[in-house]
Write a protein that holds these residues in place. Structure first.
Motif, mmCIF file in Angstrom:
data_model
loop_
_atom_site.group_PDB
_atom_site.id
_atom_site.type_symbol
_atom_site.label_atom_id
_atom_site.label_comp_id
_atom_site.label_asym_id
_atom_site.label_seq_id
_atom_site.Cartn_x
_atom_site.Cartn_y
_atom_site.Cartn_z
ATOM 1 N N UNK A 96 -35.522 -25.572 -15.764
ATOM 2 C CA UNK A 96 -34.973 -24.768 -14.678
ATOM 3 C C UNK A 96 -34.058 -25.601 -13.793
ATOM 4 N N UNK A 97 -34.467 -26.835 -13.504
ATOM 5 C CA UNK A 97 -33.623 -27.712 -12.690
ATOM 6 C C UNK A 97 -32.317 -28.037 -13.405
ATOM 7 N N UNK A 98 -32.385 -28.230 -14.713
ATOM 8 C CA UNK A 98 -31.171 -28.506 -15.483
ATOM 9 C C UNK A 98 -30.237 -27.301 -15.446
ATOM 10 N N UNK A 99 -30.790 -26.100 -15.556
ATOM 11 C CA UNK A 99 -29.956 -24.896 -15.482
ATOM 12 C C UNK A 99 -29.319 -24.753 -14.103
ATOM 13 N N UNK A 100 -30.098 -25.034 -13.052
ATOM 14 C CA UNK A 100 -29.549 -24.958 -11.692
ATOM 15 C C UNK A 100 -28.450 -25.995 -11.499
ATOM 16 N N UNK A 101 -28.676 -27.194 -12.008
ATOM 17 C CA UNK A 101 -27.670 -28.252 -11.872
ATOM 18 C C UNK A 101 -26.393 -27.882 -12.617
ATOM 19 N N UNK A 102 -26.556 -27.306 -13.798
ATOM 20 C CA UNK A 102 -25.371 -26.901 -14.562
ATOM 21 C C UNK A 102 -24.622 -25.786 -13.854
ATOM 22 N N UNK A 103 -25.357 -24.825 -13.292
ATOM 23 C CA UNK A 103 -24.709 -23.728 -12.564
ATOM 24 C C UNK A 103 -23.979 -24.275 -11.344
ATOM 25 N N UNK A 104 -24.594 -25.228 -10.652
ATOM 26 C CA UNK A 104 -23.951 -25.834 -9.489
ATOM 27 C C UNK A 104 -22.706 -26.609 -9.896
ATOM 28 N N UNK A 105 -22.798 -27.340 -11.000
ATOM 29 C CA UNK A 105 -21.633 -28.095 -11.477
ATOM 30 C C UNK A 105 -20.504 -27.147 -11.882
ATOM 31 N N UNK A 106 -20.855 -26.040 -12.519
ATOM 32 C CA UNK A 106 -19.829 -25.051 -12.900
ATOM 33 C C UNK A 106 -19.157 -24.467 -11.667
ATOM 34 N N UNK A 107 -19.961 -24.152 -10.643
ATOM 35 C CA UNK A 107 -19.402 -23.608 -9.401
ATOM 36 C C UNK A 107 -18.506 -24.638 -8.721
ATOM 37 N N UNK A 108 -18.953 -25.878 -8.692
ATOM 38 C CA UNK A 108 -18.137 -26.941 -8.083
ATOM 39 C C UNK A 108 -16.811 -27.103 -8.810
ATOM 40 N N UNK A 109 -16.857 -27.055 -10.132
ATOM 41 C CA UNK A 109 -15.631 -27.178 -10.915
ATOM 42 C C UNK A 109 -14.685 -26.033 -10.612
ATOM 43 N N UNK A 110 -15.231 -24.841 -10.509
ATOM 44 C CA UNK A 110 -14.409 -23.663 -10.223
ATOM 45 C C UNK A 110 -13.775 -23.772 -8.840
ATOM 46 N N UNK A 111 -14.592 -24.130 -7.844
ATOM 47 C CA UNK A 111 -14.076 -24.220 -6.473
ATOM 48 C C UNK A 111 -13.090 -25.386 -6.359
ATOM 49 N N UNK A 112 -13.389 -26.501 -7.037
ATOM 50 C CA UNK A 112 -12.467 -27.642 -6.993
ATOM 51 C C UNK A 112 -11.123 -27.269 -7.612
ATOM 52 N N UNK A 113 -11.150 -26.489 -8.677
ATOM 53 C CA UNK A 113 -9.891 -26.021 -9.288
ATOM 54 C C UNK A 113 -9.117 -25.140 -8.338
ATOM 55 N N UNK A 114 -9.806 -24.271 -7.619
ATOM 56 C CA UNK A 114 -9.140 -23.403 -6.657
ATOM 57 C C UNK A 114 -8.592 -24.210 -5.486
ATOM 58 N N UNK A 115 -9.353 -25.242 -5.057
ATOM 59 C CA UNK A 115 -8.878 -26.080 -3.949
ATOM 60 C C UNK A 115 -7.662 -26.903 -4.359
ATOM 61 N N UNK A 116 -7.623 -27.302 -5.616
ATOM 62 C CA UNK A 116 -6.470 -28.054 -6.099
ATOM 63 C C UNK A 116 -5.224 -27.184 -6.007
ATOM 64 N N UNK A 117 -5.395 -25.909 -6.321
ATOM 65 C CA UNK A 117 -4.266 -24.983 -6.262
ATOM 66 C C UNK A 117 -3.858 -24.704 -4.815
ATOM 67 N N UNK A 118 -4.810 -24.652 -3.901
ATOM 68 C CA UNK A 118 -4.526 -24.326 -2.510
ATOM 69 C C UNK A 118 -5.409 -25.203 -1.610
ATOM 70 N N UNK A 119 -5.032 -26.431 -1.313
ATOM 71 C CA UNK A 119 -5.890 -27.350 -0.571
ATOM 72 C C UNK A 119 -6.106 -26.980 0.894
ATOM 73 N N UNK A 120 -5.314 -26.129 1.461
ATOM 74 C CA UNK A 120 -5.456 -25.786 2.873
ATOM 75 C C UNK A 120 -6.312 -24.552 3.102
ATOM 76 N N UNK A 121 -6.844 -23.952 2.052
ATOM 77 C CA UNK A 121 -7.624 -22.717 2.170
ATOM 78 C C UNK A 121 -9.012 -23.038 2.725
ATOM 79 N N UNK A 122 -9.279 -22.656 3.976
ATOM 80 C CA UNK A 122 -10.558 -22.940 4.634
ATOM 81 C C UNK A 122 -11.717 -22.144 4.018
#
Length: 123
Positions: free
Chosen positions: A68-94
């Motif tokens: 369960x912890x591994x699944x949560x960590x993977x989901x968190x890493x996926x979310x971080x990757x997604x948000x980091x990609x969006x921030x790369x596209x628009x770094x000023x988006x609060x």
């Protein structure tokens, strides 16, 4: 002579009977001791089986928790990757910045800390 022989035979039979009964008593006590040891060993084995089953149950719970912890960590890493990609596209988006987990928003504290001075020990 016959009464004396009969008395002697009777005495021999009485003495041999008592020694025979002592041998049987020792053998039976040995059998009882062996049975007692067997029961104690059986109880010890049963106790160890109970402990083993408890440990196996604990292991299964830990494995489930780890998965369960591994699944949560993977989901968190996926979310971080997604948000980091969006921030790369628009770094000023609060709004995107607020979506990041707390640890990603914090600057690396260890890089800002000065190195501790080393103290030389006298020999």
């Amino acid at each position: 002579m016959k009464p004396k022989l009969a008395t002697q035979m009777l005495a021999v039979m009485l003495f041999s009977a008592s020694s025979f009964s002592q041998v049987m008593s020792q053998e039976s006590s040995q059998v009882l001791n062996d049975q007692k040891k067997a029961i104690e060993n059986s109880m010890e084995v049963n106790d160890k089986k109970i402990k083993l089953s408890e440990k196996q149950k604990e292991l299964a719970e830990k494995r489930t928790e780890m998965e369960q912890n591994a699944l949560k960590a993977q989901a968190s890493a996926d979310l971080n990757t997604q948000v980091a990609g969006q921030l790369t596209a628009n770094p000023q988006d609060k709004k995107l910045l607020n979506g990041l987990p707390m640890l990603q928003r914090m600057p690396n504290v260890m890089q800002k800390m000065p190195a501790r001075p080393r103290i030389a020990l006298k020999s």
